[in-house]
Design a protein around this motif. Structure first.
Motif, short mmCIF file in Angstrom:
data_model
loop_
_atom_site.label_atom_id
_atom_site.label_comp_id
_atom_site.label_asym_id
_atom_site.label_seq_id
_atom_site.Cartn_x
_atom_site.Cartn_y
_atom_site.Cartn_z
N GLY A 44 0.81 -1.23 0.00
CA GLY A 44 0.00 0.00 0.00
C GLY A 44 0.83 1.27 0.00
N PRO A 45 1.78 1.42 0.94
CA PRO A 45 2.63 2.61 0.93
C PRO A 45 3.47 2.74 -0.34
N GLN A 46 3.88 1.63 -0.93
CA GLN A 46 4.65 1.70 -2.18
C GLN A 46 3.77 2.17 -3.33
N LEU A 47 2.51 1.76 -3.34
CA LEU A 47 1.58 2.20 -4.40
C LEU A 47 1.34 3.70 -4.33
N GLU A 48 1.37 4.24 -3.11
CA GLU A 48 1.14 5.68 -2.94
C GLU A 48 2.22 6.50 -3.64
N LYS A 49 3.39 5.93 -3.84
CA LYS A 49 4.49 6.65 -4.48
C LYS A 49 4.41 6.63 -6.00
N LEU A 50 3.52 5.82 -6.56
CA LEU A 50 3.39 5.76 -8.02
C LEU A 50 2.77 7.05 -8.55
N ILE A 56 -4.02 11.99 -6.09
CA ILE A 56 -5.06 11.67 -5.11
C ILE A 56 -4.50 11.81 -3.70
N ALA A 57 -3.32 11.24 -3.46
CA ALA A 57 -2.71 11.31 -2.13
C ALA A 57 -2.43 12.75 -1.73
N ARG A 58 -1.92 13.55 -2.67
CA ARG A 58 -1.63 14.96 -2.39
C ARG A 58 -2.91 15.71 -2.07
N PHE A 59 -3.96 15.46 -2.85
CA PHE A 59 -5.24 16.14 -2.61
C PHE A 59 -5.78 15.78 -1.23
N ILE A 60 -5.73 14.51 -0.88
CA ILE A 60 -6.23 14.08 0.43
C ILE A 60 -5.44 14.74 1.54
N ALA A 67 -10.33 10.24 4.47
CA ALA A 67 -10.88 9.37 3.43
C ALA A 67 -11.60 8.16 4.02
N ASN A 68 -11.06 7.56 5.05
CA ASN A 68 -11.71 6.39 5.64
C ASN A 68 -13.00 6.75 6.33
N MET A 69 -13.04 7.92 6.93
CA MET A 69 -14.23 8.31 7.68
C MET A 69 -15.39 8.65 6.74
N PHE A 78 -17.76 14.45 1.68
CA PHE A 78 -17.31 13.31 0.88
C PHE A 78 -17.70 13.50 -0.58
N SER A 79 -18.89 13.97 -0.81
CA SER A 79 -19.34 14.17 -2.19
C SER A 79 -18.43 15.16 -2.91
N GLU A 80 -18.09 16.24 -2.25
CA GLU A 80 -17.22 17.25 -2.84
C GLU A 80 -15.81 16.68 -3.05
N ALA A 81 -15.31 15.95 -2.08
CA ALA A 81 -13.98 15.35 -2.22
C ALA A 81 -13.96 14.33 -3.35
N HIS A 82 -15.02 13.57 -3.48
CA HIS A 82 -15.11 12.57 -4.55
C HIS A 82 -15.09 13.24 -5.93
N ILE A 83 -15.83 14.32 -6.08
CA ILE A 83 -15.85 15.05 -7.35
C ILE A 83 -14.47 15.62 -7.64
N ASN A 84 -13.82 16.20 -6.65
CA ASN A 84 -12.50 16.78 -6.85
C ASN A 84 -11.45 15.72 -7.18
N MET A 85 -11.53 14.57 -6.53
CA MET A 85 -10.56 13.50 -6.83
C MET A 85 -10.79 12.96 -8.23
N ASP A 86 -12.06 12.81 -8.63
CA ASP A 86 -12.34 12.36 -9.99
C ASP A 86 -11.80 13.35 -11.01
N ASN A 87 -12.01 14.64 -10.75
CA ASN A 87 -11.51 15.67 -11.67
C ASN A 87 -9.98 15.69 -11.71
N SER A 88 -9.35 15.45 -10.57
CA SER A 88 -7.88 15.39 -10.55
C SER A 88 -7.37 14.24 -11.39
N MET A 89 -8.10 13.14 -11.41
CA MET A 89 -7.68 11.99 -12.21
C MET A 89 -7.99 12.22 -13.69
N ASP A 90 -9.12 12.86 -13.99
CA ASP A 90 -9.49 13.10 -15.40
C ASP A 90 -8.66 14.21 -16.03
#
Length: 97
Positions: A44-50, A56-60, A67-69, A78-90
């Protein structure tokens, strides 16, 4: 001379097989737990470095999103964070050109 009947002969190997199966089950359980711990604490921590997961990690981290909560709740944050993370990926930032 000791008498041996068929019920004692049949019962002995069955008990040995039962213990063998239980031992294999315990070993399989321990290996499964170790595999899960390996994924949680190393993979998991190694994947975060990819590069794929860095936005996503920087945004969080920057937005202090728990994120877990928020994952299993229907709160506005959560809804706002989800939209922002999706936009960061797109639309990932490309830097100066």
């Amino acid at each position: 001379m000791e008498q041996v009947n068929s019920s004692t002969l049949v019962g002995m190997p069955a008990a040995g097989l039962k213990n063998k199966k239980r031992g294999k089950g315990v070993v399989a359980l321990l290996l499964s737990v170790l595999a899960i711990m390996f994924c949680l604490f190393y993979v998991g921590p190694q994947l975060e470095k990819l590069p794929l997961f860095q936005p996503i990690a920087r945004f969080i981290d920057e937005q202090r999103v728990e994120a877990n909560m928020y994952f299993y709740t229907e709160v506005e944050e959560f809804s706002e964070a989800h939209i922002n993370m999706d936009n960061s990926m797109d639309y990932p930032p490309h830097g100066p050109q």
